[in-house]
Motif scaffolding. Structure first.
Motif, PDB file in Angstrom:
ATOM      1  N   GLY B 118      13.204 -87.977-183.264  1.00 52.10           N
ATOM      2  CA  GLY B 118      12.412 -88.680-182.248  1.00 52.10           C
ATOM      3  C   GLY B 118      12.238 -90.161-182.488  1.00 52.10           C
ATOM      4  O   GLY B 118      11.620 -90.840-181.669  1.00 52.10           O
ATOM      5  N   SER B 237       2.657 -93.863-175.882  1.00 49.26           N
ATOM      6  CA  SER B 237       4.014 -93.682-176.398  1.00 49.26           C
ATOM      7  C   SER B 237       4.899 -93.033-175.341  1.00 49.26           C
ATOM      8  O   SER B 237       4.432 -92.222-174.535  1.00 49.26           O
ATOM      9  CB  SER B 237       3.986 -92.777-177.632  1.00 49.26           C
ATOM     10  OG  SER B 237       3.286 -93.414-178.657  1.00 49.26           O
ATOM     11  N   ASN B 239       7.699 -90.545-173.891  1.00 47.94           N
ATOM     12  CA  ASN B 239       8.312 -89.241-174.142  1.00 47.94           C
ATOM     13  C   ASN B 239       9.820 -89.415-173.972  1.00 47.94           C
ATOM     14  O   ASN B 239      10.272 -89.878-172.920  1.00 47.94           O
ATOM     15  CB  ASN B 239       7.749 -88.240-173.127  1.00 47.94           C
ATOM     16  CG  ASN B 239       8.333 -86.850-173.307  1.00 47.94           C
ATOM     17  OD1 ASN B 239       9.494 -86.678-173.655  1.00 47.94           O
ATOM     18  ND2 ASN B 239       7.516 -85.848-173.059  1.00 47.94           N
ATOM     19  N   THR B 242      11.502 -87.394-170.814  1.00 47.76           N
ATOM     20  CA  THR B 242      11.086 -87.470-169.411  1.00 47.76           C
ATOM     21  C   THR B 242      11.105 -88.901-168.878  1.00 47.76           C
ATOM     22  O   THR B 242      11.040 -89.860-169.639  1.00 47.76           O
ATOM     23  CB  THR B 242       9.658 -86.906-169.218  1.00 47.76           C
ATOM     24  OG1 THR B 242       8.773 -87.658-170.048  1.00 47.76           O
ATOM     25  CG2 THR B 242       9.585 -85.449-169.587  1.00 47.76           C
ATOM     26  N   SER B 244       9.447 -92.052-166.873  1.00 48.49           N
ATOM     27  CA  SER B 244       8.079 -92.563-166.707  1.00 48.49           C
ATOM     28  C   SER B 244       8.128 -94.051-166.440  1.00 48.49           C
ATOM     29  O   SER B 244       9.190 -94.670-166.481  1.00 48.49           O
ATOM     30  CB  SER B 244       7.232 -92.286-167.955  1.00 48.49           C
ATOM     31  OG  SER B 244       7.614 -93.136-169.006  1.00 48.49           O
TER      32      SER B 244
END
Lengths: 264, 264
Positions: B118, B237, B239, B242, B244
């Motif tokens: 991540g 933060s 994701n 997804t 945004s």
């Protein structure tokens, strides 16, 4: 009124003016390495620098050496809107996109136009950082450096990208938000010269903004030579001494936009 | 999860990925001379071409040859938002700014990012027509080709240019028109990669738009490495699976913008 007539050698004229602009480009590139003095004019985002002034004076000196009686309308020196546009008039925008020049060091142009009796004879737009000069006039066509440009395809608004001055878009002047939404997308580059070049090259179908004569004088010559429409939003002829809304567009996009804008 | 760990030679990795991208660039340049097949996706202005697909498949083949178990999130092939981001994930945007690619043949990028558990490890943004590749990661800094970039000055909103996605600006999403008016000016280039590069190079103080993970994955690595803020408009933060709203900005501009935006 200028003391020469433009029936002399145009190719000599082109060579001379492009030579001045190449010299100006070197001065601008050199200036980018130094500290630049910046002042505001009509508002906090209307900038002028010592370089704008230096380049305009450089052009004025060259023009006056060539023709001591020339009528010159320059961004940094223009104060008289009561001029006589009979004869030869030179339009100067030493740095078009001064905000980009200051903040980005790219996306700006130096521009010169020559009109005779109010009609465009020559336009020169020099994209300084791309080192490409777009120039020409109705008798010879339009060139990028030495390559002749073909007229852009007569694309409709729906199938093309549109440039819109940010204040016009934000305040929805004359319903221009709807114009933006009907297009393929909106582009804002921050320089009238760079925006008009995108229309001339067929990369946008139009550009609309509030402009002053030196912002659009060179672009008007090039765009009209390529068969594009250069008018007010309402399709009226531009006054070469006053500021106004200006729409540079393909003929089809111009028609599409005319249907969408609200009456002023 | 990818089958390799990134504690191997990073310089070999950089050389390899940049090599793929240079090869991809040549394919794209060649394609610009041919007829391009264009389809719409989510709407009439969301385009994909045969070249987007070809370049994405080219990258996928290269990555799978290098690591047969790699997790890949690519613009044209992504369908599963239930992925496990542990291990190594590759983000691909074969052509970012497809509308520009189709209509302008410039102002677009090809982008790759590598994340591990991540966290951003490498970002690569290749401005295809300028032939400049911006790349790097937190352990080595950010480079344009072979030149190391210095972090941009922490400019405030008032003193800088802001990039805003056109739909956000037109619909005044979260009060972004006020953000535009408080800045030195608005710029819309039509490619997330190109817009983020302007922030990275200090040519804009920020960029805000609705983005998908492959639109911002590479830019996030580069921007954060240079000390810029990359969050949602509300400072949350991102994701990495997804879409945004995303704001890339100097820390000062981020604070200025936070004061102006309305609650969602």
């Amino acid at each position: 009124m200028g003391g020469f007539t433009l029936d002399k050698s145009f190719s000599d004229l082109d060579k001379m003016v492009k030579g001045w602009m190449k010299e100006a480009r070197l001065k601008i590139l050199k200036a980018l390495n130094d500290e630049i003095d910046v002042w505001t004019k009509s508002g906090r985002n209307d900038l002028v620098t010592n370089i704008d002034k230096e380049i305009e004076n450089f052009y004025i000196e060259k023009i006056h050496h060539f023709d001591s009686e020339a009528t010159i309308i320059g961004e940094e020196t223009f104060s008289n809107d009561d001029l006589d546009l009979n004869g030869v008039t030179w339009y100067l925008d030493p740095i078009d996109g001064t905000m980009n020049f200051v903040k980005q060091k790219e996306h700006f142009a130096t521009m010169i136009a020559i009109y005779e009796n109010g009609c465009g004879v020559r336009g020169y737009i020099f994209d300084v950082m791309r080192n490409k000069i777009f120039w020409g006039g109705p008798d010879i066509g339009v060139f990028c450096d030495n390559d002749r440009l073909t007229p852009p395809i007569n694309t409709s608004l729906r199938d093309g990208l549109i440039g819109i001055g940010a204040p016009y878009l934000i305040h929805n002047f004359r319903n221009l938000q709807k114009v933006a939404l009907q297009s393929s997308g909106t582009r804002i580059y921050g320089s009238a010269g760079i925006q008009i070049l995108h229309v001339i090259e067929g990369k946008c179908v139009g550009y609309v903004s509030y402009l002053r004569p030196w912002d659009f004088a060179a672009g008007k010559v090039l765009a009209e030579t390529l068969g594009l429409s250069v008018k007010t939003i309402d399709g009226k002829s531009l006054n070469m001494l006053t500021s106004s809304d200006v729409l540079v567009a393909t003929k089809n996009a111009q028609k599409d936009i005319a249907k969408l804008v609200k009456k002023s």
